[in-house]
Design an enzyme around this catalytic site. Structure first.
Site, PDB file in Angstrom:
ATOM      1  N   ASP A 199       8.019  31.709  60.225  1.00  0.00           N
ATOM      2  CA  ASP A 199       7.077  32.062  61.274  1.00  0.00           C
ATOM      3  C   ASP A 199       5.673  31.961  60.671  1.00  0.00           C
ATOM      4  O   ASP A 199       5.501  31.809  59.453  1.00  0.00           O
ATOM      5  CB  ASP A 199       7.362  33.469  61.790  1.00  0.00           C
ATOM      6  CG  ASP A 199       6.969  33.657  63.246  1.00  0.00           C
ATOM      7  OD1 ASP A 199       6.187  32.826  63.756  1.00  0.00           O
ATOM      8  OD2 ASP A 199       7.432  34.628  63.873  1.00  0.00           O
TER       9      ASP A 199
ATOM     10  N   HIS B 177       3.326  40.106  64.630  1.00  0.00           N
ATOM     11  CA  HIS B 177       1.967  39.567  64.679  1.00  0.00           C
ATOM     12  C   HIS B 177       0.947  40.612  64.230  1.00  0.00           C
ATOM     13  O   HIS B 177      -0.120  40.260  63.726  1.00  0.00           O
ATOM     14  CB  HIS B 177       1.610  39.118  66.100  1.00  0.00           C
ATOM     15  CG  HIS B 177       2.372  37.936  66.584  1.00  0.00           C
ATOM     16  ND1 HIS B 177       3.583  38.052  67.227  1.00  0.00           N
ATOM     17  CD2 HIS B 177       2.105  36.599  66.522  1.00  0.00           C
ATOM     18  CE1 HIS B 177       4.023  36.854  67.548  1.00  0.00           C
ATOM     19  NE2 HIS B 177       3.145  35.950  67.135  1.00  0.00           N
TER      20      HIS B 177
END
Length: 514
Positions: free
Chosen positions: A267, A196
């Site tokens: 993702d 992230h």
């Protein structure tokens, strides 16, 4: 001859069927809970493959069911998805979602039937809300104590244990008519970076990576309909690109070697591992070319999704992205939607277990969440203790934990609230970050505690030095304090293996002697 060669042209300047196929390869997040934005309606009209819901889209169970009904009224074959891992990691607390421990605790118990019960409870709730795709379970192995993102989301470090529980989870979820998704291929557990926040690298040699593939092999053998890729570079597999963008990893390894024929979803592309290194829009084009079938743009700003969509359409117009590749991907998404897009009216439980009652609609899932049931049973069985007094009544509880991860949206539950539920005489302090004057904080805690028993809980203190400093300062003043680990075990006398609400309740019960 391309199957799109003789169809009429749409607004994108591409054949209508190819335009629709490109949209099927996109999963979009969006802002707002009560209405569907016009820009999203347009995307759905043009064939959008799926939407992903987050806490920002959730108010209560009735509202979520209205939202999913509204989305499917625009296009019945739209997939509605959510991250729903358990262990406090999820977005459905306001809908009365069942509380279950995270995967690590289930791996500690190592009862696949119990794992299936927990997965069944989560899937039944999703089906009742009209959500039929769950981006779970986590198939990553938790190797490194300094891994910042997998941790208690994993079933553990042993590939055989993980494989057992993945099979149980996938089978139970399938029985509810919900699509599961094993993630993050080929494994995020050997990294020290959260993708992230930056590009993660797993430097291990080829042979060392083979254990991480075993849970994914088990998931494929169990018939998992979706896999999610990792934004991780594996130099031993492809030194140039992260798995999400790698033909070698998605094509040669996943499709050819593992034989996966389902939908490979990326993702989220706004994660910095992709956005900062390539740009989200370029990432969408490269991922589809590499072998992804759907790309996820989870951010609520639909302009980002439109940029990604336009990059894909532009690549199709210029020939950079082959129409045949997009057609193949869209075909897989269509077949997935045929199986899962429409929630069943009733969802029978797995034949091999006594699962929760079938969920037919909103009424059965509305209302406040409860810690009772199979989730609490599982959390109780996971707790490990040594040297804990039979009952620590009236304790002062110091709960040290990091702030919730913005993407995972863990709800920030604390141990003090769960202690008070079983021992109203308990007092305490919750600390969620480094304070300006730790000495004053320690002094204040010791003063407020007085002669009462002291409990000091930490969560992954090895990743957060401020927790270690506070814990050691408190133990210097009160060496009789009971140490609790609510993340991975770090030497505490009591270990919960997770911070889900039921994990904390199970620990509180042991402390209070109930």
């Amino acid at each position: 001859m391309s199957p799109f060669e003789h169809t009429s042209l749409g607004s994108s300047g591409l054949p209508v069927d190819l335009d629709e196929a490109a949209h099927r390869c996109i999963v979009a997040g969006f802002d707002g809970a009560t209405t569907v934005p016009d820009a999203l309606k347009e995307l759905v009209d043009r064939g959008l493959g799926g939407v992903i819901l987050f806490t920002r889209n959730i108010r209560d169970a009735e509202q979520v069911r209205r939202l999913t009904d509204e989305l499917r009224a625009i296009r019945p074959d739209l997939l509605v998805a959510i991250d729903n891992e358990g262990g406090g990691i999820g977005h459905l607390g306001a809908t009365g979602a069942p509380e279950v421990p995270g995967s690590y605790a289930l791996g500690v118990v190592d009862d696949p039937n119990l794992t299936a019960h927990c997965a069944d409870a989560l899937a039944a709730h999703l089906a009742g809300l009209g959500i039929t795709a769950s981006y779970a379970p986590v198939a990553d192995l938790q190797h490194r104590p300094d891994n910042p993102i997998v941790r208690t989301r994993s079933f553990g470090a042993d590939p055989e244990t993980a494989a057992r529980h993945l099979r149980a989870w996938i089978t139970a979820t399938e029985a509810r008519g919900v699509a599961s998704c094993a993630k993050h291929f080929p494994g995020h557990g050997g990294t020290v970076t959260d993708s992230h926040h930056g590009l993660a690298v797993d430097p291990r040699p080829y042979d060392a990576l083979q254990a991480d593939l075993e849970p994914f092999r088990a998931a494929v053998a169990a018939g998992v309909p979706m896999l999610m890729s990792a934004h991780v570079v594996f130099p031993a597999l492809d030194p140039n690109r992260p798995a999400t963008l790698s033909r070698r990893i998605l094509g040669d390894l996943l499709r050819r070697d593992l034989g996966f024929e389902g939908v490979l979803v990326s993702d989220s592309l706004e994660m910095k591992a992709i956005a900062d290194e390539y740009g989200s829009a370029a990432g969408a084009r490269i991922a589809l070319a590499a072998g992804a079938d759907q790309v996820v743009i989870a951010v609520g700003d639909l302009d980002v999704t439109l940029d990604c969509r336009d990059a894909v359409l532009g690549a199709l117009r210029t020939g950079v992205l082959a129409p045949e590749r997009v057609g193949e991907a869209a075909g897989r998404v269509r077949r997935l939607a045929e199986r899962y897009a429409t929630p069943p009216a009733t969802t029978p439980g797995p034949a091999s277990m006594a699962g929760p009652a079938p969920v037919a609609g909103v009424a059965s899932v509305a209302g406040p969440a409860s810690v009772a049931g199979v989730g609490l049973e599982a959390a109780r069985r996971a707790v490990r203790s040594r040297g804990v007094p039979p009952a620590v009544r009236g304790a002062h509880v110091v709960d040290l934990f990091p702030p919730p991860h913005s993407a995972l949206n863990w709800g920030g539950e604390d141990l003090l609230n769960e202690m008070r539920a079983v021992d109203p005489t308990a007092t305490g302090t919750a600390v969620t970050g480094e304070c300006a004057d730790p000495d004053a904080l320690v002094e204040g805690i010791v003063r407020r505690c007085g002669a009462a028993p002291l409990v000091v809980a930490t969560c992954d203190a090895g990743l957060h030095p401020w927790q270690v400093r506070l814990r050691e300062a408190l133990l210097d003043r009160r060496p009789d304090a009971v140490r609790v680990d609510t993340g991975l075990p770090e030497g505490g006398a009591l270990q919960s293996y997770g911070r889900g609400r039921v994990n904390l309740r199970a620990v509180a019960e042991v402390l209070a002697g109930v």
